[in-house]
Design a protein around this motif. Sequence first.
Motif, PDB file in Angstrom:
ATOM      1  N   SER A 253       0.835  -1.196   0.000  1.00  0.00           N
ATOM      2  CA  SER A 253       0.000   0.000   0.000  1.00  0.00           C
ATOM      3  C   SER A 253       0.871   1.248   0.000  1.00  0.00           C
ATOM      4  N   SER A 254       0.406   2.299  -0.659  1.00  0.00           N
ATOM      5  CA  SER A 254       1.206   3.510  -0.799  1.00  0.00           C
ATOM      6  C   SER A 254       0.364   4.744  -0.503  1.00  0.00           C
ATOM      7  N   PRO A 255       0.689   5.500   0.566  1.00  0.00           N
ATOM      8  CA  PRO A 255      -0.032   6.753   0.808  1.00  0.00           C
ATOM      9  C   PRO A 255       0.044   7.709  -0.377  1.00  0.00           C
ATOM     10  N   GLY A 256       1.202   7.765  -1.047  1.00  0.00           N
ATOM     11  CA  GLY A 256       1.325   8.652  -2.200  1.00  0.00           C
ATOM     12  C   GLY A 256       0.311   8.321  -3.282  1.00  0.00           C
ATOM     13  N   LYS A 257       0.137   7.035  -3.578  1.00  0.00           N
ATOM     14  CA  LYS A 257      -0.822   6.613  -4.604  1.00  0.00           C
ATOM     15  C   LYS A 257      -2.241   7.005  -4.201  1.00  0.00           C
ATOM     16  N   GLU A 258      -2.602   6.742  -2.958  1.00  0.00           N
ATOM     17  CA  GLU A 258      -3.948   7.063  -2.500  1.00  0.00           C
ATOM     18  C   GLU A 258      -4.211   8.571  -2.551  1.00  0.00           C
ATOM     19  N   ILE A 259      -3.247   9.365  -2.095  1.00  0.00           N
ATOM     20  CA  ILE A 259      -3.424  10.821  -2.092  1.00  0.00           C
ATOM     21  C   ILE A 259      -3.555  11.347  -3.513  1.00  0.00           C
ATOM     22  N   ARG A 260      -2.749  10.815  -4.433  1.00  0.00           N
ATOM     23  CA  ARG A 260      -2.820  11.278  -5.828  1.00  0.00           C
ATOM     24  C   ARG A 260      -4.175  10.949  -6.454  1.00  0.00           C
ATOM     25  N   GLU A 261      -4.665   9.723  -6.214  1.00  0.00           N
ATOM     26  CA  GLU A 261      -5.875   9.269  -6.894  1.00  0.00           C
ATOM     27  C   GLU A 261      -7.145   9.841  -6.277  1.00  0.00           C
ATOM     28  N   ARG A 262      -7.070  10.309  -5.035  1.00  0.00           N
ATOM     29  CA  ARG A 262      -8.269  10.806  -4.364  1.00  0.00           C
ATOM     30  C   ARG A 262      -8.171  12.321  -4.137  1.00  0.00           C
ATOM     31  N   PHE A 263      -7.385  12.697  -3.154  1.00  0.00           N
ATOM     32  CA  PHE A 263      -7.233  14.082  -2.719  1.00  0.00           C
ATOM     33  C   PHE A 263      -6.790  14.972  -3.879  1.00  0.00           C
ATOM     34  N   LEU A 264      -5.666  14.652  -4.495  1.00  0.00           N
ATOM     35  CA  LEU A 264      -5.119  15.528  -5.533  1.00  0.00           C
ATOM     36  C   LEU A 264      -5.946  15.496  -6.810  1.00  0.00           C
ATOM     37  N   ALA A 265      -6.532  14.341  -7.138  1.00  0.00           N
ATOM     38  CA  ALA A 265      -7.375  14.258  -8.334  1.00  0.00           C
ATOM     39  C   ALA A 265      -8.571  15.192  -8.211  1.00  0.00           C
ATOM     40  N   ALA A 266      -9.113  15.326  -6.996  1.00  0.00           N
ATOM     41  CA  ALA A 266     -10.247  16.230  -6.790  1.00  0.00           C
ATOM     42  C   ALA A 266      -9.813  17.684  -6.920  1.00  0.00           C
ATOM     43  N   LEU A 267      -8.670  18.022  -6.333  1.00  0.00           N
ATOM     44  CA  LEU A 267      -8.212  19.408  -6.322  1.00  0.00           C
ATOM     45  C   LEU A 267      -7.494  19.811  -7.600  1.00  0.00           C
ATOM     46  N   LYS A 268      -7.128  18.801  -8.434  1.00  0.00           N
ATOM     47  CA  LYS A 268      -6.317  19.051  -9.623  1.00  0.00           C
ATOM     48  C   LYS A 268      -4.998  19.733  -9.245  1.00  0.00           C
ATOM     49  N   VAL A 269      -4.400  19.207  -8.184  1.00  0.00           N
ATOM     50  CA  VAL A 269      -3.101  19.687  -7.700  1.00  0.00           C
ATOM     51  C   VAL A 269      -2.053  18.664  -8.088  1.00  0.00           C
ATOM     52  N   ASN A 270      -0.880  19.120  -8.562  1.00  0.00           N
ATOM     53  CA  ASN A 270       0.131  18.176  -9.030  1.00  0.00           C
ATOM     54  C   ASN A 270       1.066  17.724  -7.911  1.00  0.00           C
ATOM     55  N   ASP A 271       1.919  16.757  -8.241  1.00  0.00           N
ATOM     56  CA  ASP A 271       2.833  16.169  -7.257  1.00  0.00           C
ATOM     57  C   ASP A 271       3.777  17.204  -6.669  1.00  0.00           C
ATOM     58  N   ALA A 272       4.233  18.110  -7.497  1.00  0.00           N
ATOM     59  CA  ALA A 272       5.192  19.110  -7.014  1.00  0.00           C
ATOM     60  C   ALA A 272       4.566  19.969  -5.922  1.00  0.00           C
ATOM     61  N   GLU A 273       3.301  20.334  -6.131  1.00  0.00           N
ATOM     62  CA  GLU A 273       2.616  21.171  -5.149  1.00  0.00           C
ATOM     63  C   GLU A 273       2.266  20.401  -3.884  1.00  0.00           C
ATOM     64  N   ALA A 274       2.125  19.078  -3.997  1.00  0.00           N
ATOM     65  CA  ALA A 274       1.723  18.264  -2.854  1.00  0.00           C
ATOM     66  C   ALA A 274       2.861  17.392  -2.324  1.00  0.00           C
ATOM     67  N   GLY A 275       4.055  17.615  -2.808  1.00  0.00           N
ATOM     68  CA  GLY A 275       5.168  16.742  -2.437  1.00  0.00           C
ATOM     69  C   GLY A 275       5.451  16.708  -0.952  1.00  0.00           C
ATOM     70  N   VAL A 276       5.306  17.835  -0.266  1.00  0.00           N
ATOM     71  CA  VAL A 276       5.593  17.892   1.175  1.00  0.00           C
ATOM     72  C   VAL A 276       4.586  17.036   1.946  1.00  0.00           C
ATOM     73  N   LEU A 277       3.293  17.141   1.573  1.00  0.00           N
ATOM     74  CA  LEU A 277       2.264  16.336   2.233  1.00  0.00           C
ATOM     75  C   LEU A 277       2.501  14.848   1.994  1.00  0.00           C
ATOM     76  N   ILE A 278       2.775  14.477   0.757  1.00  0.00           N
ATOM     77  CA  ILE A 278       2.994  13.068   0.437  1.00  0.00           C
ATOM     78  C   ILE A 278       4.187  12.520   1.210  1.00  0.00           C
ATOM     79  N   ALA A 279       5.281  13.273   1.264  1.00  0.00           N
ATOM     80  CA  ALA A 279       6.476  12.811   1.979  1.00  0.00           C
ATOM     81  C   ALA A 279       6.184  12.614   3.466  1.00  0.00           C
ATOM     82  N   ALA A 280       5.440  13.540   4.078  1.00  0.00           N
ATOM     83  CA  ALA A 280       5.112  13.414   5.502  1.00  0.00           C
ATOM     84  C   ALA A 280       4.232  12.186   5.754  1.00  0.00           C
TER      85      ALA A 280
END
Length: 472
Positions: A253-280
């Motif tokens: 399981s990967s938190p990064g995958k889940e955040i990208r497919e749910r949270f970020l997909a809704a907000l249309k925010v890219n990995d660079a903008e969400a990198g700090v959250l994903i890393a934490a």
Amino acid sequence: MGLDQLFGKLRFEDIEPGDYSGVRLSRVKPPSKGLPEERPVRVMRGAISGDDPAKLRRLLAGYEREMKELVIETSGRETEPSAGQFLLYDLRTTRPDAIRFLEQILAEEYKAPVEITRVVDLPATRKGVREVYFLINSGISKVWVFKADPVGTARELAVYHVAYNRGVPTGKPIGYRPNELHHQSYPFDVAVLGGVVAHAGGPYNALIANMELKPELIFRTAEKVSWMIAAYQAALTGAASELEMYGVSVTPSSPGKEIRERFLAALKVNDAEAGVLIAACERIYSRQAGPRLVSHGDIHTGQVVTTETIDSSTGKPSTSIERFGVIDWGSITSDTPYGDAADFWLHHQRQALKVCGSYHYEFGDFRRAYETAASAFGLNLQASQTGRNRDAVIQSALWNIYELFDPTRKDLPDIIGKFSLHNQSLRRDLDELRGFGYSAEAGIIAQEVSRLPGLAKGDYGTLLRNAPGITA
């Protein structure tokens, strides 16, 4: 015609939703040189007025044993026959080919005559799914058909095959053979599931919505689902090598995958903008010390089906509040024990609050039921109580993050309500994580969750800008 030939003729789009309980009679023109042998057509003489269905019913009365219901189609006087003209009614070929092919597949599977009575669309699914109800052995049963894709469906049906054979209450893939034909690539447009689905009642959410607003009874159903979760985790973890043999690689399981497919997909925010959250979140996830289990990975309440039993006194079906089935294995993963427990609980709690308004049960209550079940099934949980508490809080925090925003939701009150519930739960989880010594990660997560909605783009971003107060 063999099963492969029948499946090869099926197209998902052709299995149209509708009522097939009656035989629909269609007028056809009489051929000049007899009837083809493969078309069993009934021939009746007489002048029948197109606006006199009662007269036509009397004419066809001798065939009523073959029909559950007569549906008379009339199209106006311009097509009415003259006296003495043949009227031809085809009792077989007016049924759509896809329905007939599916009936043949089910009859072969269940070794009994089958008559499809109804097809229902299930729109609230990630892939196209339809419920197909049918008569068999003087009773009604059902299967689910879904739109297939070559690689994903091959993998998912392999999981169904292994899980069903290991006693997991789930769907049985019909017409599926775990050999070279279906191993790497599923060759058909439609997949069919029977098994527990054939005895499924309504969806889990509908069950708890009809429990007379009794929180204790609603929580009882959650306790029973916790046992089902532990049971399938034990069965599939024991079958890990068999899954690999069928080409199912169970990835972590990967938190990064889940955040990208749910949270970020809704907000249309890219990995660079969400990198700090994903890393934490990845760092928090790595602090768990519990064992790895084969888990569902997406066990929301929509993946839980009720089951029906026959009441011994009345002989009628009734929906069990103690036995449940699980479906949709497309997200199967390797995870720590509390991942599926936290996922299910958040969805259950949200539905219970809609029904009750006030629901005093918490994840800790559900955890205790799950831990009792895990012990009964021989699952190896984290040895220390402190370790179990930490792992459970980590999973709860992560799933609250995943559920904050959802790319499928468009209704502003729904978006705000969902965010508010999970944001409150996340705040409590982050406070507990600080108590475990993870203050730095908790602070970063709180800050990033507050910041990212302000960067939202597209329609979802417009909705958020009209909803002041969506911050952590």
